[in-house]
Design an enzyme around this catalytic site. Structure first.
Site, PDB file in Angstrom:
ATOM      1  N   GLN A 136     -41.493 -59.929   8.420  1.00  0.00           N
ATOM      2  CA  GLN A 136     -42.837 -59.481   9.737  1.00  0.00           C
ATOM      3  C   GLN A 136     -42.635 -61.016  10.342  1.00  0.00           C
ATOM      4  OE1 GLN A 136     -44.286 -56.293   9.228  1.00  0.00           O
ATOM      5  NE2 GLN A 136     -44.524 -56.674  11.279  1.00  0.00           N
ATOM      6  N   LYS A 174     -39.880 -60.762  12.883  1.00  0.00           N
ATOM      7  CA  LYS A 174     -40.187 -59.653  13.686  1.00  0.00           C
ATOM      8  C   LYS A 174     -41.016 -59.794  14.787  1.00  0.00           C
ATOM      9  CE  LYS A 174     -40.526 -56.110  11.487  1.00  0.00           C
ATOM     10  NZ  LYS A 174     -41.241 -54.724  10.630  1.00  0.00           N
ATOM     11  N   SER A 185     -48.871 -52.600  18.402  1.00  0.00           N
ATOM     12  CA  SER A 185     -50.113 -53.083  17.702  1.00  0.00           C
ATOM     13  C   SER A 185     -50.655 -54.234  18.385  1.00  0.00           C
ATOM     14  CB  SER A 185     -49.886 -53.501  16.133  1.00  0.00           C
ATOM     15  OG  SER A 185     -49.942 -52.518  15.430  1.00  0.00           O
ATOM     16  N   GLY A 199     -50.851 -49.755   9.500  1.00  0.00           N
ATOM     17  CA  GLY A 199     -50.178 -48.779   8.694  1.00  0.00           C
ATOM     18  C   GLY A 199     -48.593 -49.092   8.135  1.00  0.00           C
ATOM     19  N   ASP A 200     -48.015 -48.677   7.228  1.00  0.00           N
ATOM     20  CA  ASP A 200     -46.800 -48.698   6.689  1.00  0.00           C
ATOM     21  C   ASP A 200     -46.827 -47.367   5.846  1.00  0.00           C
ATOM     22  OD1 ASP A 200     -44.381 -50.808   6.753  1.00  0.00           O
ATOM     23  OD2 ASP A 200     -44.579 -50.012   4.646  1.00  0.00           O
ATOM     24  N   LYS A 247     -48.416 -59.126   5.150  1.00  0.00           N
ATOM     25  CA  LYS A 247     -48.160 -57.836   4.782  1.00  0.00           C
ATOM     26  C   LYS A 247     -49.005 -57.455   3.673  1.00  0.00           C
ATOM     27  CE  LYS A 247     -45.560 -54.156   5.767  1.00  0.00           C
ATOM     28  NZ  LYS A 247     -44.880 -53.684   6.877  1.00  0.00           N
ATOM     29  N   ASN A 291     -43.628 -41.134   9.900  1.00  0.00           N
ATOM     30  CA  ASN A 291     -44.191 -41.496  11.036  1.00  0.00           C
ATOM     31  C   ASN A 291     -42.896 -42.085  11.895  1.00  0.00           C
ATOM     32  OD1 ASN A 291     -44.783 -44.441  12.675  1.00  0.00           O
ATOM     33  ND2 ASN A 291     -46.286 -42.453  13.168  1.00  0.00           N
TER      34      ASN A 291
END
Ligand code: NDP
Ligand code: 2IT
Length: 444
Positions: free
Chosen positions: A110, A113, A376, A164-165, A125, A239
């Site tokens: 993350q 990213k 986000s 979310g994840d 996370k 999703n």
């Protein structure tokens, strides 16, 4: 011994029994040699040792009562990995497989990213081994309220902003937000992926899947090609998978297969996405029902077989390590030309090697699925500014971000002598910004 190898060896020694974390760290560190060699000051500042060590790891008990009146206890996690370029940002995963190794691999990915999005967000996370599948809404609410009753003290709109994840969608974010607001008495952008009536952003639901297709579309365009007429295989049916399918279809692609954790469907006529949405988003059912509702479609038990279906473009959108070397080999043998990762770390290190040796275009997760977290960050911007942007406005920003990511990783790969190697390009381009910020902050 090279600096990156020393750091990796030490990481494995200090963090035993964390195979997913080792895997992500190996993928990243082995590509950073050219840049740390160019910057000897990084080694002197212990930069990589600090980069691979989370700033903070929070682990907590999550007790709740199920519908039979029985007390259940789950494990809760939040890894606040790196805040050099912005507040910690990253999703929460609720899945029975969740453990510290998985949360750490996701957190490490993350960081880079979020850097690639070009927006000011650090990496974090979290999650739990709680399984929302088969639970009533009341049970999910009880769990989310208990989870937030500990988490609230560690997060904040300028500190750490979860989202979310896997297993965490609009329903869970709603319950989590409700409890945060109740405890803190603050209506702020502390979670993203919120509903549109309480601070959410248009396009956030679609963002990861749409973004994945936008970056792939740019890779196709640069080669004089397009999605039109392409056969596409997408794993997962959550999703990310659903909105990747929607966007690919709108660009003229034929999506022929999808799966859930029990098995895959193959529809040679092209998947009817309204039926998938009804099964998955409305009824929270199993993908097997698709074959019962659509004539000509087949259902096969087990996931792996999906990679034996011939396709031009493969979009893995379910979970880590869903493509091993054997599946990668099958995809290549059957003519795949583009693989873009919607899930986090869906390809094993060996599978990546197969893709890269074959000369296909391989877009790694931290670049290809960055559209979700980028949107986000757009949600955070709207919350801070008390604004609400139109669908077209957010969608245009998302597309622009994904096109920029493609060119940034392409240029970084070229600059360091690895043209076409987007694993190198993404890691180097993502790392430079974080490293520069960390150096500016001193030894912290
Ligand atoms: P969802 O929970 O909405 O969907 C997950 C899908 O993957 C489901 O179809 C699920 O099947 C399947 N799946 C999960 N675990 C396994 C497994 N072990 N084996 C086979 N299939 C499995 O999650 P998302 O779509 O949000 O996330 C999918 C991936 O994308 C994850 O890797 C996530 O980290 C990544 N991602 C998500 C982003 C987002 O914005 N949501 C952003 C960037 C990346 P079943 O229903 O049977 O469990
Ligand atoms: O893996 C990811 O990038 C996500 N699950 C989305 C994170 C976010 O903060 O939107």
């Amino acid at each position: 011994m090279k600096y990156v190898d020393k750091v990796l060896e030490n990481l494995k020694k200090q963090n035993p029994n964390e195979p997913e974390f080792h895997q992500a760290a190996t993928e990243i560190l082995t590509t950073l040699a050219p840049i740390v060699e160019k910057h000897p000051e990084y080694e002197a500042a212990g930069l990589l040792e600090r980069f691979v060590e989370p700033e903070r790891v929070i682990m907590f008990r999550v007790p709740w009562v199920d519908d039979n009146g029985k007390v259940q206890v789950n494990k809760g996690y939040r890894v606040q990995f790196n805040s050099a370029i912005g507040p910690y940002k990253g999703g929460l995963r609720f899945h029975p497989s969740v453990n510290l190794s998985i949360i750490k691999f996701l957190g490490l990915e993350q960081i880079l990213k979020n850097s690639l999005t070009g927006l000011p967000i650090g990496g974090g996370k979290g999650g739990s081994d709680f399984d929302p599948k088969g639970k009533s809404d009341r049970e999910v609410m009880a769990f989310c309220q208990s989870f937030m009753t500990e988490l609230y003290r560690h997060i904040g709109a300028d500190t750490d902003v979860p989202a979310g994840d896997i297993g965490v969608g609009g329903r869970e974010i709603g319950y989590l937000f409700g409890q945060y607001k109740r405890i803190r008495d603050e209506h702020v952008g502390v979670l993203t992926g919120r509903g549109l009536t309480y601070g959410g952003s248009l396009v956030r639901t679609e963002a990861t899947g749409y973004g994945l297709v936008y970056i792939t579309e740019e890779a196709l365009k640069m080669r004089g090609d397009s999605f039109n007429g392409k056969t596409v295989v997408i794993s997962g049916s959550g999703n990310v998978a659903i909105y990747a399918c929607e966007k690919a279809q709108s660009l003229g692609a034929k999506v022929v297969a999808m799966y859930d954790s029990n098995g895959y469907i193959y529809d040679p006529d092209g998947i009817k996405l309204d039926i998938i949405k009804d099964i998955k988003e409305v009824k929270r059912g199993r993908i097997k029902e698709y074959a019962e509702r659509v004539s000509g479609a087949e259902y096969h038990v087990g996931c792996k077989g999906i990679w034996s279906i011939p396709c031009d473009v493969a979009l893995p959108c379910a979970t880590q390590n869903e493509i091993d070397a054997e599946s990668a080999g099958l995809l290549v043998k059957n003519g795949v030309k583009y693989v873009a990762e919607g899930a986090n770390m869906p390809s094993t290190l060996e599978a990546i090697e197969v893709f890269q040796k074959s000369g296909i275009v391989f877009l790694p997760a931290k670049a290809a699925n960055a559209g979700g977290v980028a949107t986000s960050a757009l949600e955070m911007a709207q919350s801070s500014g008390r604004m609400f942007w139109s669908f077209a406005e957010v969608d245009a920003k998302l597309k622009n971000i994904m096109v920029n990511i493609y060119h940034n990783i392409d240029n970084a790969a070229k600059e360091y002598g690895y043209e076409g190697n987007y694993v190198m390009g993404a890691n180097i381009a993502g790392f430079i910004k974080v490293a520069t910020a960390m150096m500016a902050h001193g030894i912290v």
